[in-house]
Motif scaffolding. Structure first.
Motif, PDB file in Angstrom:
ATOM      1  N   ALA A  53      15.525  69.856  79.587  1.00 32.33           N
ATOM      2  CA  ALA A  53      14.233  70.331  80.284  1.00 32.33           C
ATOM      3  C   ALA A  53      14.364  71.724  80.548  1.00 32.33           C
ATOM      4  N   GLY A  54      15.379  72.251  80.390  1.00 31.42           N
ATOM      5  CA  GLY A  54      15.709  73.732  80.530  1.00 31.42           C
ATOM      6  C   GLY A  54      14.731  74.712  79.675  1.00 31.42           C
ATOM      7  N   THR A  55      14.567  75.703  80.286  1.00 30.73           N
ATOM      8  CA  THR A  55      13.729  76.785  79.368  1.00 30.73           C
ATOM      9  C   THR A  55      14.432  77.326  78.267  1.00 30.73           C
ATOM     10  N   GLY A  56      13.918  77.728  77.128  1.00 29.58           N
ATOM     11  CA  GLY A  56      14.707  78.203  75.913  1.00 29.58           C
ATOM     12  C   GLY A  56      15.026  76.994  75.045  1.00 29.58           C
ATOM     13  N   LEU A  57      15.547  77.280  73.878  1.00 24.51           N
ATOM     14  CA  LEU A  57      15.749  76.188  72.970  1.00 24.51           C
ATOM     15  C   LEU A  57      17.053  75.281  73.593  1.00 24.51           C
ATOM     16  N   ARG A  58      16.825  73.984  73.366  1.00 26.91           N
ATOM     17  CA  ARG A  58      17.956  72.818  74.042  1.00 26.91           C
ATOM     18  C   ARG A  58      18.180  71.821  72.984  1.00 26.91           C
ATOM     19  N   PHE A  59      19.289  71.199  73.116  1.00 24.71           N
ATOM     20  CA  PHE A  59      19.674  70.262  72.240  1.00 24.71           C
ATOM     21  C   PHE A  59      20.100  69.057  72.777  1.00 24.71           C
ATOM     22  N   GLY A  60      19.603  67.633  72.556  1.00 21.76           N
ATOM     23  CA  GLY A  60      20.408  66.477  72.875  1.00 21.76           C
ATOM     24  C   GLY A  60      20.200  65.407  71.850  1.00 21.76           C
ATOM     25  N   LEU A  61      21.651  64.854  71.884  1.00 18.78           N
ATOM     26  CA  LEU A  61      21.984  64.126  70.851  1.00 18.78           C
ATOM     27  C   LEU A  61      22.372  62.710  71.651  1.00 18.78           C
ATOM     28  N   LEU A  62      22.229  61.597  70.948  1.00 15.58           N
ATOM     29  CA  LEU A  62      22.612  60.152  71.294  1.00 15.58           C
ATOM     30  C   LEU A  62      23.320  59.649  70.126  1.00 15.58           C
ATOM     31  N   ASN A  98      25.851  70.326  87.849  1.00 16.76           N
ATOM     32  CA  ASN A  98      25.634  71.341  88.647  1.00 16.76           C
ATOM     33  C   ASN A  98      26.943  71.770  89.612  1.00 16.76           C
ATOM     34  N   GLN A  99      27.508  70.622  89.979  1.00 17.92           N
ATOM     35  CA  GLN A  99      28.514  70.835  91.145  1.00 17.92           C
ATOM     36  C   GLN A  99      29.488  71.718  90.319  1.00 17.92           C
ATOM     37  N   HIS A 100      29.905  71.185  89.201  1.00 12.68           N
ATOM     38  CA  HIS A 100      31.307  72.047  88.359  1.00 12.68           C
ATOM     39  C   HIS A 100      30.751  73.208  87.452  1.00 12.68           C
ATOM     40  N   ILE A 101      29.507  73.005  87.005  1.00 10.17           N
ATOM     41  CA  ILE A 101      29.391  74.206  86.256  1.00 10.17           C
ATOM     42  C   ILE A 101      28.499  75.327  86.628  1.00 10.17           C
ATOM     43  N   GLY A 102      27.624  74.648  87.541  1.00 12.57           N
ATOM     44  CA  GLY A 102      26.618  75.743  88.132  1.00 12.57           C
ATOM     45  C   GLY A 102      25.638  76.385  87.378  1.00 12.57           C
ATOM     46  N   ARG A 103      25.258  75.779  85.942  1.00  8.51           N
ATOM     47  CA  ARG A 103      24.341  76.193  85.387  1.00  8.51           C
ATOM     48  C   ARG A 103      23.837  75.322  84.349  1.00  8.51           C
ATOM     49  N   HIS A 104      22.729  75.359  83.715  1.00  5.62           N
ATOM     50  CA  HIS A 104      22.385  74.311  82.735  1.00  5.62           C
ATOM     51  C   HIS A 104      23.160  74.643  81.470  1.00  5.62           C
ATOM     52  N   PRO A 105      23.429  73.503  80.876  1.00  9.58           N
ATOM     53  CA  PRO A 105      24.092  73.259  79.613  1.00  9.58           C
ATOM     54  C   PRO A 105      22.835  73.420  78.610  1.00  9.58           C
ATOM     55  N   ILE A 106      23.149  74.022  77.376  1.00 14.89           N
ATOM     56  CA  ILE A 106      22.054  74.107  76.552  1.00 14.89           C
ATOM     57  C   ILE A 106      22.032  72.922  75.352  1.00 14.89           C
ATOM     58  N   THR A 120      22.853  81.669  68.105  1.00 11.25           N
ATOM     59  CA  THR A 120      23.987  82.517  67.816  1.00 11.25           C
ATOM     60  C   THR A 120      23.712  83.619  67.177  1.00 11.25           C
ATOM     61  N   ARG A 121      22.488  83.745  66.315  1.00 14.48           N
ATOM     62  CA  ARG A 121      22.172  84.899  65.545  1.00 14.48           C
ATOM     63  C   ARG A 121      21.539  85.986  66.452  1.00 14.48           C
ATOM     64  N   GLU A 122      22.227  87.126  66.702  1.00 15.31           N
ATOM     65  CA  GLU A 122      21.895  88.112  67.544  1.00 15.31           C
ATOM     66  C   GLU A 122      20.319  88.489  67.675  1.00 15.31           C
ATOM     67  N   ASP A 123      19.788  88.280  65.973  1.00 11.18           N
ATOM     68  CA  ASP A 123      18.364  88.724  65.827  1.00 11.18           C
ATOM     69  C   ASP A 123      17.494  87.474  65.949  1.00 11.18           C
ATOM     70  N   SER A 124      17.744  86.573  66.511  1.00 10.88           N
ATOM     71  CA  SER A 124      17.061  85.311  66.625  1.00 10.88           C
ATOM     72  C   SER A 124      16.105  85.322  68.097  1.00 10.88           C
ATOM     73  N   PRO A 125      14.910  84.892  67.783  1.00  9.15           N
ATOM     74  CA  PRO A 125      14.292  84.898  69.178  1.00  9.15           C
ATOM     75  C   PRO A 125      14.859  83.805  70.166  1.00  9.15           C
ATOM     76  N   ASP A 126      15.544  82.805  69.743  1.00  7.80           N
ATOM     77  CA  ASP A 126      16.233  81.969  70.625  1.00  7.80           C
ATOM     78  C   ASP A 126      17.682  82.295  70.811  1.00  7.80           C
ATOM     79  N   PHE A 127      18.335  83.470  70.703  1.00  8.71           N
ATOM     80  CA  PHE A 127      19.586  83.863  70.675  1.00  8.71           C
ATOM     81  C   PHE A 127      20.039  83.683  72.253  1.00  8.71           C
ATOM     82  N   VAL A 128      21.145  83.123  72.369  1.00 10.02           N
ATOM     83  CA  VAL A 128      21.566  82.827  74.005  1.00 10.02           C
ATOM     84  C   VAL A 128      23.054  83.529  74.084  1.00 10.02           C
ATOM     85  N   PRO A 129      23.251  84.139  75.018  1.00 15.71           N
ATOM     86  CA  PRO A 129      24.660  84.965  74.991  1.00 15.71           C
ATOM     87  C   PRO A 129      25.688  84.144  75.116  1.00 15.71           C
TER      88      PRO A 129
END
Lengths: 328, 328
Positions: free
Chosen positions: B268-277, B242-250, B45-54
């Protein structure tokens, strides 16, 4: 205290919008449809109105072909399908004798389309399978950014209706969530609807093929299978709306009898509702067609719509501008 | 100019949020999972971060059973199904001899559940059909507002996880759109998820029965048919996304091997991703179960999750509060 602060900020935001754009629908003539839209939006958004609808329930659904963008001389996705058939023909020698591919490759559209809308949709769907969703997205994006309309020579994304772009923005500025509910392929639309209409992929509902999740060489993909999953047309539209949105829209916009059930479902709900059909009456700036057309046939809607209180847009008289490229 | 004005207002809003709630996740102990969540959110979320996601791409998906609310001694929707079988038994004398109804009516859960999770889902789905969507919504609402958990005596909507409620709010405050992606019935969840989780119906994805649009005596309805349409579990979750959202969650959050593919697809998507169990390790405040459980089995995820960089929540150690009713 914080709630009040936010309310004041939001009022300021709203006020800013109003002062910047006095007429939010400049490409609509000042005729009955525009008046009906504005009156409806005021009735459901004014907090002291008996018909007030909270923001969360302000759902508006839009057909795409013939409602947001043009659909003549044939659905644009079908032109995409033809281009796909041509691009893949070398890999499929059997298509030279197999219908409808043989007719398509010969340029004999009439024979290829003999099966009607449903057959057309099946052709589209079955020529759109056999790749991953990611690969398909790239194919669509490559096509939509380069292919040209056979009559106007414009990009297909330029063949959108300026009055509808304004309407989408106007509704969103009034707290509406705007959805596409189209007979077109859901994954044919999603790559470009956000940029062109401001409608994100998760608010696009359409026809689809079956898909399957697989891990290929350690890389997860979603494969598009050559089997129809859902046809989002006619009585399928309320089903798709229920499946994806899970509640009644309060406004619905279409242009053909394929939208009849969507408007019927939308306007049957309790509370104030709004249904609108675009009647293509402008053979100069666009096309004129209705009851007898194989594309976007509008027959029952013309008869029953007015009786049901639906607004009919006469494109020729009600739209000051049709396409964005006409604007001075 | 207007853009700048809006930016300033939004900054003020954000600042207000921050100052009011210094710690957005007070029910999480200050252990690794909380740190990982906060670090990830700051990075995207930090605009100056290399991992920024709109903002438009900040999609987070949550499993429901065992992730947002409890699932023991059995999926709550199955308790609902049992109550439905009891309520309808008088109209179905054949159920006294027909399995799994006969076992259910005798209170013999073990026999009724012999077919495993998939059979359970089929039972649930087939006992949930034969009425309109509107009628079903009322049945669910009546049940969810009155039925009580067999062990705690609480309403099922009180058996939600306080840390996850805080997490949902925290993500939304940071521009995320939060979705439920559950094996549970989509129309079993939608009537209450907005009030309980702040997740509107259009952001709920789940299993479903086939439906049909009909006009009955002039009134349009959507009928629920006794036929499965989609099972939103395991490899079905990426398909549903994919059916409902049509894009990768992050970001993706789950608790069982039924969520494995959702986390796999998300991370598995490109960019920073987060999974939690969420690992259910707290037999005192909640339940302790994992590899051997018939409900919410977590086996592969425990082995492979850490290797894949997924965060594992140890409920006992990482959650200061489990249920909202524990709060002092």
């Amino acid at each position: 205290m914080k709630g009040l602060f936010i309310k004041i900020l939001l009022s300021l935001l709203l006020f800013t919008n109003v002062s910047v754009a006095a007429d939010p629908l400049p490409s609509w003539n000042d005729t009955a449809p525009k008046k009906a839209i504005v009156a409806f939006v005021e009735q459901v958004t004014r907090e002291d109105s008996p018909d007030f609808v909270p923001v969360a329930k302000r759902i508006a659904t839009f057909d795409n072909d013939g409602t947001l963008w043009a659909e003549q001389p044939i659905y644009f996705q079908f032109l995409f399908a033809i281009d796909r058939v041509k691009a893949l023909a070398a890999l499929h020698p059997e298509w030279n004798t197999q219908e409808p591919f043989a007719s398509l490759l010969k340029g004999d559209m009439k024979s290829a389309l003999a099966g009607g809308e449903h057959a057309m949709l099946e052709i589209v769907m079955s020529t759109h399978a056999g790749m991953t969703t990611q690969a398909f997205e790239k194919i669509v994006t490559d096509w939509i950014t380069t292919a040209r309309h056979p009559k106007t020579g414009r990009l297909f994304t330029e063949m959108v209706y300026q009055p509808m772009l304004e309407l989408l923005a106007y509704l969103r500025a009034n707290g509406f969530k705007t959805f596409i509910v189209s007979g077109g392929g859901i994954e044919f639309m999603r790559p470009w609807t956000e940029e062109v209409y401001g409608i994100p992929p998760e608010q696009v509902i359409g026809s689809s093929v079956m898909t399957k999740y697989e891990v290929r060489d350690g890389k997860p993909v979603i494969a598009r299978l050559p089997e129809l999953n859902f046809i989002d047309d006619k009585a399928g539209k309320p089903v798709g709306i229920n499946q994806h949105i899970g509640r009644h829209p309060i406004m619905a916009f279409g242009n053909s009898d394929g939208d009849f059930e969507m408007l019927e479902w939308t306007t049957a709900g309790t509370g104030l509702r709004f249904g609108l059909l675009v009647h293509h009456t402008d053979e100069k700036r666009e096309w004129a067609y209705d009851r007898e057309s194989h594309i976007g046939r509008l027959d029952r809607g013309l008869d029953e719509g007015p009786r049901r209180g639906w607004t009919i847009v006469n494109m020729k008289d009600d739209w000051q501008v049709v396409f964005p490229f006409e604007k001075p």
